[in-house]
Design a protein around this motif. Structure first.
Motif, mmCIF file in Angstrom:
data_model
loop_
_atom_site.group_PDB
_atom_site.id
_atom_site.type_symbol
_atom_site.label_atom_id
_atom_site.label_comp_id
_atom_site.label_asym_id
_atom_site.label_seq_id
_atom_site.Cartn_x
_atom_site.Cartn_y
_atom_site.Cartn_z
ATOM 1 N N ILE A 1 -3.868 -15.998 -0.175
ATOM 2 C CA ILE A 1 -4.216 -14.911 -1.116
ATOM 3 C C ILE A 1 -2.929 -14.162 -1.455
ATOM 4 N N ILE B 1 -11.524 -7.628 0.405
ATOM 5 C CA ILE B 1 -10.564 -6.881 -0.442
ATOM 6 C C ILE B 1 -11.330 -5.702 -1.034
ATOM 7 N N THR B 2 -10.873 -4.552 -0.771
ATOM 8 C CA THR B 2 -11.554 -3.342 -1.264
ATOM 9 C C THR B 2 -10.657 -2.635 -2.288
ATOM 10 N N HIS C 1 -3.638 0.304 -5.278
ATOM 11 C CA HIS C 1 -4.790 -0.092 -6.069
ATOM 12 C C HIS C 1 -5.815 -0.900 -5.240
ATOM 13 N N ARG C 2 -5.296 -1.677 -4.340
ATOM 14 C CA ARG C 2 -6.169 -2.521 -3.523
ATOM 15 C C ARG C 2 -5.811 -2.375 -2.039
ATOM 16 N N VAL D 1 -3.911 -7.858 -6.145
ATOM 17 C CA VAL D 1 -4.367 -8.981 -5.332
ATOM 18 C C VAL D 1 -4.942 -10.032 -6.275
ATOM 19 N N HIS D 2 -4.546 -11.266 -6.063
ATOM 20 C CA HIS D 2 -5.107 -12.344 -6.859
ATOM 21 C C HIS D 2 -6.109 -13.149 -6.004
ATOM 22 N N GLU D 3 -6.848 -14.000 -6.692
ATOM 23 C CA GLU D 3 -7.851 -14.800 -5.972
ATOM 24 C C GLU D 3 -7.139 -15.833 -5.072
ATOM 25 N N VAL D 4 -7.928 -16.450 -4.316
ATOM 26 C CA VAL D 4 -7.380 -17.402 -3.335
ATOM 27 C C VAL D 4 -6.693 -18.545 -4.079
ATOM 28 N N LEU E 1 -12.839 -6.836 -7.963
ATOM 29 C CA LEU E 1 -13.032 -6.847 -6.514
ATOM 30 C C LEU E 1 -14.096 -7.872 -6.116
ATOM 31 N N LEU F 1 -12.668 -11.245 -6.355
ATOM 32 C CA LEU F 1 -11.751 -11.536 -5.252
ATOM 33 C C LEU F 1 -12.544 -11.852 -3.973
ATOM 34 N N ASN F 2 -13.495 -10.981 -3.670
ATOM 35 C CA ASN F 2 -14.286 -11.210 -2.450
ATOM 36 C C ASN F 2 -15.136 -12.474 -2.587
ATOM 37 N N SER G 1 -14.221 -15.041 -4.237
ATOM 38 C CA SER G 1 -13.269 -16.129 -3.993
ATOM 39 C C SER G 1 -13.067 -16.342 -2.495
ATOM 40 N N LEU G 2 -12.993 -15.219 -1.745
ATOM 41 C CA LEU G 2 -12.848 -15.313 -0.298
ATOM 42 C C LEU G 2 -14.064 -16.019 0.311
ATOM 43 N N THR H 1 -14.091 -19.588 -0.404
ATOM 44 C CA THR H 1 -13.123 -20.276 0.445
ATOM 45 C C THR H 1 -13.736 -20.534 1.825
ATOM 46 N N ARG I 1 -12.521 -13.159 -12.187
ATOM 47 C CA ARG I 1 -11.440 -12.206 -11.909
ATOM 48 C C ARG I 1 -10.463 -12.106 -13.078
#
Lengths: 163, 537
Positions: A13, A32-33, A83-84, A102-105, B390, B393-394, B396-397, B400, B417
Motif C-alpha cells: 500500500i 485506512i481512516t 489527510h489519512r 494513500v493509494h489502493e493496494v 476511504l 481503500l479499505n 481494496s484492503l 487483498t 478510488r
C-alpha cells in the motif's frame, strides 16, 4: 511480514508523507481512516507523540515525518493532522501513522523490488519504483521493534528532555 | 446807441394799450391840452348839471308860492260870495283869471263839497266836480292847490286852483339850453387857448426831442439848440447842448475803441466818463485775457483733437474686440445650451446606470448566495468523495485479504478510488472555480457598489452640471446682453469721438481766428509795435 516467504508478487500500500513515498505491506495494514487529531501524551517520544482512539482501543501514533527527518524529510508538518491515517499491526502492536495520501493496494512484482538506493527512509531496506519515483518499503516489524523495544532510533524530540 | 437811449417815441396810439400808456406816449402839448380840456369839461359838466337843476327848483318854488298866493287871494275874495252863496259874484271873480295864461281851472266849493263857481269847469278833477273824470291825461302837468275858505258869516268852503306847469317847463328847458350853449362856447375857446399856449411852451421841447431822436439814431452832427431863455426849458436846452458835446466826445472815444485802441481815456468827467473809462479798462483786461485764453484754447483744442483721434482709434479697437467677444459669447451660449442638453442626457443615463448597477448589485448578491450554496454542496461532495476514497481503500484492503476471490473486487475498489480521487480533484477544481467566482463576485459587487456610488456621484454631478450650466447660460445671456450694450455704447463712443475730433478741429480754427481778432486790439503802448500776438499752430 516475513520477507523470506517466496512470492511472485508483493501487495503493498503506497502512501505519501510530504514528498516522500512509502509503501506498507497490505497484510499488516488494518484500516485506512480519515485524518484525525491525535491526543498528545506528555513527555512522550518525538516518534510517538500521542495516541488515537480506534475501535475501542488507544493506538500509538507513529510520526513518520519525524522518522523521515533523519534522512532528507521535512519537519514542519510534524504533529499536524494529515489527510489519512494508516492503522497497521505488527507483533500485536497497533500503530497509527498519519500520511497525506494513500493509494489502493498495489500488486508489485518482486522483480521490481530492490535494495534501498534512492530512498533514505530508515527501517526500509528495500525500495520499489512507483509513480515515477522510488518508494521505500517500510519494514514495520523492524520499525516497531526499534521504536518500542530497542529504542534504536532513540526517538527523542531534540527539544524535549530525554527520559 | 439807440438801445441805450430807449425806443423812439411814436405818435401813433396802439389800440390794445390802456389809457395810461396812451397818455404817457402822447406829446407834452397834447397832454397839456388834454389836461386843460379835462378840467374845463369837469367844470362845465358841473355848471351844466348844477345850475339848471338849481334854477328848476327855484322856478318850482316860485310857481308854488305864486299858486298859493293866487289861491289865498281867491279865498279872501270869494269869502263874501260864499257867505251869501252868490254864485254870480264868485263866477265873475273867477273869470278874472282869464288874464293869466297858466291857470287851468279854479273852483270854489261849499262846505258840502258842491261847486259854487268854477273857472274852466270842464277841466276840474273828478273829486272837485263830483262828476266823471274829464279824461285829462296830463293831470301830472298841473299844479293843484286846495285852500279852505271861511267867510265872516261863518260859511266855510274850499278854493281849488290848478296851474299848468308847461310854461315852467319851457322856461327850465330854455335856461338849460342857454347854459349848455354858453358852456360849450367857453370850452371851445378855452381849448383853443390851451392849444396855443401848449404850442408856445412845447416848441423848444419839440426841437430838443427832434435832436434827441437824431442822436438816438446815431447822428451827433446836430447843431446846438442855443435857446436864449433863462427858464427851465432854457436851462434844460443848455444842459442838452452840454450832453451833446459829451456824447460827441464819447462817440469819438468809442470809435477809437472800436478800432482797437484801448489805450486812450475819455476826458468827460462824471460817472459816465468814469464808467466808460472803467469799461475800456475792463475791455483791455478782458482782451488780454481773451488773447491768452485763445492761445491756450488753441493749444487745448489741438490736444483735444489728438486725444479724440486716439480715443476714436481705441474705441474702434474696443468695438472690434467687443464684437469678437460678443461672437465668442454667442458661441459660448450655444455651447452652454448643448452642454445643458448633454448634461440632461448624462443625468438620465446616470440615473439609469444607477438603477442598473443597483439591480446588478442585487443579482450579484443573489449570485454570491448561490455560490455559497454551491460551495456547501461541493464540501458535501468532497466529503462523500473522501469517504468513498476511504471506502475504496479499505475495500481494496479487504479484497487483498480475501485473496484470489477478492481480486475483481479489488479492481472495483481501485476504480472506485480513482473515481473518488477524480471527484475530489474535480471538486477541488470546482471549488477553485467557485472561489474565483466568489472573488469575482465580491470584486464585482465592490465594483458594482463603486459603480453605484460613481453613478450617484455622476447623477449628482450631472445635476450640478445642469444647474451650473443653467446658471452659466443665464449668466452668459446676461453677459451677451451686456456685451451688446457695450457694443452700442462703444459705437456711440466712436461717433462721439468723431464728433469731438471734428469739434476740436473747428474749435482750433475758431481759437486761431479769435487770437487773430484779439490781436487787432491795442492794449498798451508796446503792443502797438506788434499788434498781432502769435496764434497756436
Amino acid at each position: 511480514m516475513d520477507e523470506a516467504t517466496p512470492s511472485a508478487t508483493r501487495k503493498l500500500i503506497p502512501a505519501r508523507i510530504d514528498e516522500t513515498w512509502l509503501t506498507f505491506d497490505a497484510d499488516l495494514v488494518q484500516e485506512i481512516t480519515a485524518g484525525r487529531a491525535w491526543m498528545p501524551v506528555p513527555r512522550a517520544s518525538a516518534l510517538v507523540p500521542g495516541v488515537v482512539a480506534w475501535r475501542g482501543r488507544a493506538v500509538a501514533v507513529l510520526d513518520l515525518a519525524a522518522l523521515a527527518e533523519a534522512g532528507p524529510g521535512r519537519r514542519e508538518a510534524r504533529g499536524q493532522p494529515r489527510h489519512r491515517t494508516v492503522i497497521a499491526e505488527s507483533s500485536d502492536c497497533f500503530l497509527a501513522m498519519p500520511v497525506d495520501v494513500v493509494h489502493e493496494v498495489q500488486d508489485v512484482d518482486l522483480a521490481r523490488v530492490r535494495a534501498r538506493e534512492a530512498s533514505a527512509f530508515p527501517h526500509a531496506p528495500t525500495e520499489v519504483e512507483m509513480f515515477g519515483t522510488f518508494a521505500a518499503i517500510v519494514d514495520l516489524p523492524s520499525l516497531v521493534r526499534a521504536v518500542f523495544e530497542e529504542g534504536a532510533l532513540g526517538g527523542h524530540d531534540p527539544e524535549e528532555p530525554s527520559r | 446807441m439807440n438801445d441805450d437811449l430807449g425806443p423812439p417815441v411814436s405818435s401813433k396810439s396802439s389800440p390794445e394799450r390802456g389809457p395810461i400808456v396812451w397818455s404817457i406816449q402822447r406829446s407834452l402839448r397834447t397832454k397839456l391840452v388834454a389836461l386843460i380840456a379835462s378840467l374845463l369839461a369837469g367844470v362845465l359838466c358841473f355848471v351844466i348839471w348844477y345850475f339848471p337843476r338849481h334854477m328848476e327848483q327855484s322856478a318850482r318854488d316860485w310857481a308854488q308860492r305864486r299858486a298859493t298866493d293866487m289861491t289865498t287871494l281867491l279865498a279872501i275874495s270869494s269869502a263874501p260870495g260864499l257867505d251869501f252863496d252868490d254864485t254870480a259874484s264868485v263866477s265873475e271873480l273867477l273869470s278874472g283869471l282869464s288874464v293869466t295864461h297858466d291857470v287851468v281851472y279854479a273852483a270854489v266849493r261849499r262846505q258840502n263839497g258842491s261847486v259854487l263857481a268854477a273857472y274852466h269847469a270842464d277841466m276840474l278833477p273828478a273829486d272837485v266836480s263830483g262828476g266823471a273824470d274829464h279824461g285829462d291825461p296830463d293831470r301830472a302837468g298841473i299844479l293843484r292847490v286846495d285852500l279852505p275858505v271861511r267867510g265872516k258869516g261863518g260859511s266855510t268852503g274850499t278854493v281849488t286852483l290848478g296851474i299848468a306847469r308847461d310854461e315852467l317847463e319851457r322856461q327850465v328847458v330854455a335856461e338849460r339850453t342857454r347854459v349848455f350853449e354858453l358852456s360849450m362856447a367857453v370850452f371851445i375857446v378855452a381849448l383853443a387857448l390851451a392849444s396855443l399856449i401848449g404850442t408856445v411852451l412845447v416848441r423848444p421841447i419839440q426841437r430838443m426831442t427832434e435832436v434827441a431822436l437824431r442822436i438816438a439814431n446815431g447822428d451827433l452832427s446836430q447843431g446846438e439848440l442855443k435857446v436864449e431863455s433863462q427858464d427851465e426849458v432854457g436851462r434844460m436846452a443848455a444842459a442838452f447842448d452840454r450832453m451833446l458835446r459829451s456824447l460827441r466826445e464819447l462817440s469819438a472815444t468809442a470809435d477809437r475803441v472800436a478800432h482797437g485802441d484801448l489805450v486812450g481815456r475819455l476826458a468827460v468827467e462824471g460817472p459816465v466818463g468814469d464808467a466808460f473809462n472803467r469799461m475800456v479798462e475792463s475791455q483791455r483786461v478782458i482782451v488780454k485775457q481773451i488773447s491768452d485764453t485763445s492761445v491756450q484754447l488753441a493749444t487745448a483744442a489741438t490736444e483735444i483733437h489728438s486725444l479724440a483721434r486716439r480715443q476714436q482709434g481705441t474705441a474702434t479697437l474696443q468695438s472690434m474686440g467687443v464684437e469678437t467677444a460678443s461672437h465668442t459669447i454667442e458661441a459660448l451660449l450655444e455651447s452652454a445650451s448643448h452642454i445643458a442638453e448633454s448634461a440632461t442626457g448624462v443625468l438620465g443615463n446616470a440615473e439609469r446606470t444607477k438603477e442598473t448597477t443597483e439591480s446588478m448589485s442585487k443579482r450579484f448578491a443573489e449570485l454570491t448566495g448561490h455560490t455559497n450554496r454551491i460551495a456547501e454542496l461541493l464540501e458535501v461532495i468532497r466529503e462523500i468523495a473522501d469517504r468513498s476514497d476511504l471506502l475504496a481503500l479499505n475495500a481494496s484492503l479487504e479484497a487483498t485479504r480475501a485473496g484470489e476471490a477478492g481480486r475483481s473486487f479489488s479492481l472495483v475498489a481501485a476504480e472506485m478510488r480513482r473515481l473518488a480521487e477524480r471527484v475530489t480533484a474535480s471538486v477541488q477544481d470546482v471549488k477553485l472555480l467557485v472561489a474565483d467566482v466568489r472573488a469575482f463576485g465580491s470584486s464585482t459587487i465592490m465594483a458594482t457598489e463603486e459603480g453605484r456610488r460613481l453613478a450617484e456621484s455622476t447623477t449628482e454631478s450631472a445635476r450640478q452640471i445642469t444647474l451650473v450650466t443653467q446658471k452659466q447660460r443665464t449668466g452668459t445671456e446676461q453677459f451677451s446682453q451686456g456685451m451688446r450694450d457695450i457694443t452700442v455704447t462703444l459705437t456711440e463712443s466712436v461717433s462721439a469721438a468723431t464728433q469731438i475730433c471734428a469739434s476740436a478741429e473747428a474749435l482750433k480754427v475758431r481759437a486761431n481766428a479769435l487770437a487773430e481778432i484779439v490781436g487787432r486790439f491795442r492794449v498798451d503802448a508796446a503792443s502797438a509795435a506788434n499788434p498781432r500776438p502769435e496764434t497756436a499752430s
